[in-house]
Every structure is written in C-alpha cells, then in structure tokens.
Design a protein around this motif. Structure first.
Motif, PDB file in Angstrom:
ATOM      1  N   THR A  80      18.095 -30.330  60.364  1.00  0.00           N
ATOM      2  CA  THR A  80      17.985 -30.123  58.968  1.00  0.00           C
ATOM      3  C   THR A  80      19.105 -30.085  57.840  1.00  0.00           C
ATOM      4  O   THR A  80      19.666 -30.610  57.279  1.00  0.00           O
ATOM      5  CB  THR A  80      17.210 -28.219  58.372  1.00  0.00           C
ATOM      6  OG1 THR A  80      15.924 -28.711  59.672  1.00  0.00           O
ATOM      7  CG2 THR A  80      16.886 -28.912  57.455  1.00  0.00           C
ATOM      8  N   THR A 111      12.197 -29.962  57.125  1.00  0.00           N
ATOM      9  CA  THR A 111      12.253 -28.677  57.244  1.00  0.00           C
ATOM     10  C   THR A 111      11.887 -28.544  58.994  1.00  0.00           C
ATOM     11  O   THR A 111      11.479 -28.308  59.599  1.00  0.00           O
ATOM     12  CB  THR A 111      12.380 -27.684  57.244  1.00  0.00           C
ATOM     13  OG1 THR A 111      12.266 -27.524  55.750  1.00  0.00           O
ATOM     14  CG2 THR A 111      12.970 -26.123  57.600  1.00  0.00           C
ATOM     15  N   PRO A 166      14.268 -25.740  42.844  1.00  0.00           N
ATOM     16  CA  PRO A 166      15.227 -26.473  43.223  1.00  0.00           C
ATOM     17  C   PRO A 166      16.007 -25.850  42.501  1.00  0.00           C
ATOM     18  O   PRO A 166      17.287 -25.917  42.223  1.00  0.00           O
ATOM     19  CB  PRO A 166      14.376 -28.503  42.904  1.00  0.00           C
ATOM     20  CG  PRO A 166      13.188 -27.944  43.455  1.00  0.00           C
ATOM     21  CD  PRO A 166      12.653 -26.344  42.723  1.00  0.00           C
ATOM     22  N   LYS A 187       9.733 -28.169  54.073  1.00  0.00           N
ATOM     23  CA  LYS A 187      11.012 -28.640  53.460  1.00  0.00           C
ATOM     24  C   LYS A 187      12.075 -28.626  52.854  1.00  0.00           C
ATOM     25  O   LYS A 187      11.714 -27.312  52.358  1.00  0.00           O
ATOM     26  CB  LYS A 187       9.837 -30.066  52.346  1.00  0.00           C
ATOM     27  CG  LYS A 187       9.635 -29.682  51.169  1.00  0.00           C
ATOM     28  CD  LYS A 187       9.309 -30.668  50.208  1.00  0.00           C
ATOM     29  CE  LYS A 187       9.251 -30.123  48.729  1.00  0.00           C
ATOM     30  NZ  LYS A 187       7.781 -29.117  48.857  1.00  0.00           N
ATOM     31  N   CYS A 188      13.048 -29.213  52.782  1.00  0.00           N
ATOM     32  CA  CYS A 188      14.534 -28.776  52.123  1.00  0.00           C
ATOM     33  C   CYS A 188      14.634 -30.215  51.010  1.00  0.00           C
ATOM     34  O   CYS A 188      14.426 -31.275  50.534  1.00  0.00           O
ATOM     35  CB  CYS A 188      15.036 -28.817  52.902  1.00  0.00           C
ATOM     36  SG  CYS A 188      15.367 -27.759  53.803  1.00  0.00           S
ATOM     37  N   ILE A 189      15.062 -28.823  49.777  1.00  0.00           N
ATOM     38  CA  ILE A 189      15.107 -31.157  48.777  1.00  0.00           C
ATOM     39  C   ILE A 189      16.405 -30.354  47.783  1.00  0.00           C
ATOM     40  O   ILE A 189      17.563 -29.319  47.705  1.00  0.00           O
ATOM     41  CB  ILE A 189      14.788 -29.662  46.990  1.00  0.00           C
ATOM     42  CG1 ILE A 189      12.864 -29.935  47.812  1.00  0.00           C
ATOM     43  CG2 ILE A 189      15.229 -30.472  45.799  1.00  0.00           C
ATOM     44  CD1 ILE A 189      11.999 -29.982  46.392  1.00  0.00           C
ATOM     45  N   GLU A 219      17.939 -26.736  48.669  1.00  0.00           N
ATOM     46  CA  GLU A 219      16.324 -25.461  48.278  1.00  0.00           C
ATOM     47  C   GLU A 219      15.998 -25.150  50.411  1.00  0.00           C
ATOM     48  O   GLU A 219      15.334 -26.649  49.923  1.00  0.00           O
ATOM     49  CB  GLU A 219      15.053 -25.368  47.461  1.00  0.00           C
ATOM     50  CG  GLU A 219      14.725 -24.216  47.256  1.00  0.00           C
ATOM     51  CD  GLU A 219      13.637 -24.650  46.664  1.00  0.00           C
ATOM     52  OE1 GLU A 219      11.777 -24.181  46.645  1.00  0.00           O
ATOM     53  OE2 GLU A 219      13.348 -26.307  46.459  1.00  0.00           O
ATOM     54  N   SER A 273      17.745 -36.500  43.127  1.00  0.00           N
ATOM     55  CA  SER A 273      17.261 -35.061  43.972  1.00  0.00           C
ATOM     56  C   SER A 273      16.552 -36.106  45.027  1.00  0.00           C
ATOM     57  O   SER A 273      16.358 -37.600  44.820  1.00  0.00           O
ATOM     58  CB  SER A 273      16.300 -34.933  43.467  1.00  0.00           C
ATOM     59  OG  SER A 273      15.477 -33.952  43.958  1.00  0.00           O
ATOM     60  N   GLU A 274      16.940 -35.206  46.467  1.00  0.00           N
ATOM     61  CA  GLU A 274      16.116 -36.197  47.307  1.00  0.00           C
ATOM     62  C   GLU A 274      15.510 -35.097  48.644  1.00  0.00           C
ATOM     63  O   GLU A 274      15.392 -33.784  48.290  1.00  0.00           O
ATOM     64  CB  GLU A 274      17.305 -36.408  48.774  1.00  0.00           C
ATOM     65  CG  GLU A 274      17.900 -38.112  47.735  1.00  0.00           C
ATOM     66  CD  GLU A 274      18.618 -38.377  48.734  1.00  0.00           C
ATOM     67  OE1 GLU A 274      18.414 -39.290  50.165  1.00  0.00           O
ATOM     68  OE2 GLU A 274      20.106 -38.819  48.674  1.00  0.00           O
ATOM     69  N   THR A 275      14.870 -34.839  49.612  1.00  0.00           N
ATOM     70  CA  THR A 275      13.592 -34.413  50.094  1.00  0.00           C
ATOM     71  C   THR A 275      13.812 -34.865  51.699  1.00  0.00           C
ATOM     72  O   THR A 275      13.801 -35.868  51.987  1.00  0.00           O
ATOM     73  CB  THR A 275      12.215 -34.012  49.730  1.00  0.00           C
ATOM     74  OG1 THR A 275      12.141 -34.248  48.370  1.00  0.00           O
ATOM     75  CG2 THR A 275      11.535 -32.727  50.621  1.00  0.00           C
TER      76      THR A 275
END
Length: 295
Positions: A42, A36, A283, A16-18, A11, A31-33
């Motif tokens: 990124t 962005t 997500p 931010k990106c997940i 996502e 799951s990691e964040t």
C-alpha cells in the motif's frame, strides 16, 4: 497574485487509500485511489503516485489508532489496530525521509472534521464532530477549534452502548466485541446480518438495530460535548442518507427533553446530517493537514 500552496494529501482508509493533489475542494489537480492491502504494498503504491507530483507540503490522515505524541519514538505510526498486519507500521517517518517536505499527520476522522471546519458544513463553528462509519467507526471531536486529545486521541467509535432487547450478536471487534464499531461498521454488518450493508434493503428491519446502536453513540457524544454540529460520513452512511430522519427522531427521544438539551433536540435538522463536503471530506482532511504543516 501568488499561487495557492500545492498540497499532496494521503487518506489511508481501512478499505482504500486516496492520493490527492490540490489546494482545496475547488482546486484539485489529481486524485488516485488504491486498495488498502498489506502495509508495504500500500505505501509503496502511494509513494509511486507521489513521486510523479510536485508539491509544497504533505498531509496524511489515516485509520488508527495512531501515535500522535511528537515526543514519542513511534510518532506517526499505527498502534495496536484491528486492521490485520498494520500494527506498528511507521507512516510519518518513512514519508518525511523520502520527500523532505513539511508534513503533518492526523487521524482520518479528525482530518475530515478539520476539513469540514475549513470548507464544509462546520465553517464558523468551534465545537463540532465528524463520525465515519465504514470499515471501522471513528469520531473526530473538535472543541474550541482544536482536536480533543489527551495522552492519546479519542476512540469513541469503540464506546460501548446499551444493546437493543433481544439482540445477542457478540460483536465483531477483536478488542471489545460489541462496542459500536463491533456492531455497526461495514464488516460487523456483514457478519451480523449475513450480507454486506449495500445488499440490505432500505426498509429492512436490520436498520432498526443500526439506528439503535448509532443513537447510543450520538446520545453519549451530545451529553458529553454538545457539539454544534455532528456530521456522519463514511462508506456505510454515504449510501444510506435516508437514515438521517430516523436517527434524528431516535436521538431526540433518547435525549428525552433533558434540560437545555431539549432545545438541542429540537434543532437536530441542522445539527445532525451528512458532511458538507460529501465524499470529499476525507481527502480534504489530508489537504487540510498539509496546509497546517505549512503553518
């Protein structure tokens, strides 16, 4: 018993990106964040995560606008966007070439709407929508069980609405000024009120303008599509769920007892609310797209 397909989901949000690995909201293995930043940093960071995972398909949801016409040379890339540096960024082709797995890409809001239909508060509904209010404002509209899309996906977050009396804020959208995104997205709130939304007290008068402008968007969506349910998520509303009663009252007043929508206005307690998946809606949208890629 066969094991469920293992999906890698990405996502890409404006802030931010997940990256998530799983099969649904009840089966999440990792799951990691990441923040962005610029496209190369990124995407390289997300690839470093994916490189350590084993998966059957890859689902991607992203802020837009996205090119979603599979016959277009730029399919799966970001078109002209307010996000600095991201215009023209190719996402789908880059990831498809690297991982050679079934891949599907969609806007973040449509992905979240499809996840709500699969696992959340829109289960069993054919016509519904998901609105995100965060770095931007996006609307994912589902009709007949399918995303609404013509020659491009919709950008209802850039709709213009009637302004409140005395409100002279010029707006924060570099394309449209005082469209809805330019009035109520996170960066717009910070510029409009001199501090980010998280620092504005729940009872502050600034939220009256927020409710007014968001109600204009909701009014237009209801009059256009009468969705069976409207979910509102994203970073701004995730911490302001106390605004839902105000939004329901304002929307009912705006509908004004018109025709069959008078019944709709009386049902807003169940028709307008937060996503059933909560903060997992985004997500899980990427997971849903990966499952769709397996077909």
């Amino acid at each position: 018993m066969a094991q469920p397909a293992l999906i890698a989901g990405l996502e890409l949000g404006g802030t931010k990106c997940i990256a998530i690995l799983g099969s649904g909201p009840d089966i999440v293995h990792a799951s990691e964040t990441l923040p962005t930043t610029d496209p190369e940093t990124t995407l390289s960071g997300l690839e470093a995560i994916l490189d350590g995972w084993t998966f059957d398909a890859l689902g991607v949801t992203a802020f837009g606008p996205l090119e979603l016409n599979p016959d277009h040379a730029a399919f799966g890339s970001i078109r002209a966007t307010p996000k600095p540096g991201w215009t023209g960024t190719d996402i789908a082709s880059r990831l498809a070439a690297r991982y050679r797995k079934p891949l599907a890409i969609q806007t973040d809001v449509v992905g979240a709407a499809l996840a709500e239909a699969r696992w959340g508060a829109a289960r069993g509904l054919a016509n519904h929508c998901y609105i995100t209010i965060g770095t931007g404002v996006g609307v994912g509209l589902i009709a007949g069980g399918r995303p609404v899309q013509g020659v491009a996906h919709g950008e209802a977050g850039h709709m213009r609405v009637a302004r409140a009396g005395g409100d002279e804020f010029l707006g924060n959208c570099p394309f449209h000024g005082d469209c809805v995104e330019g009035l109520i997205a996170g960066p717009a709130l910070a510029r409009r009120f001199g501090r980010p939304g998280r620092e504005i007290a729940d009872d502050a008068p600034e939220w009256a303008l927020f409710v007014h402008d968001l109600t204009g968007l909701l009014h237009n969506l209801v009059l256009t599509a009468a969705p069976e349910r409207i979910a509102i998520g994203g970073g701004v509303m995730a911490t302001r769920e106390q605004l839902f009663p105000r939004l329901r009252n304002a929307l009912a007043d705006s509908i004004g007892g018109y025709g069959i929508l008078a019944d709709y206005a009386a049902q807003l307690d169940r028709r307008l609310g937060p996503p059933g998946l909560g903060t997992l809606a985004g997500p899980m949208g990427a997971i849903a797209m990966g499952l769709d890629a397996l077909g």
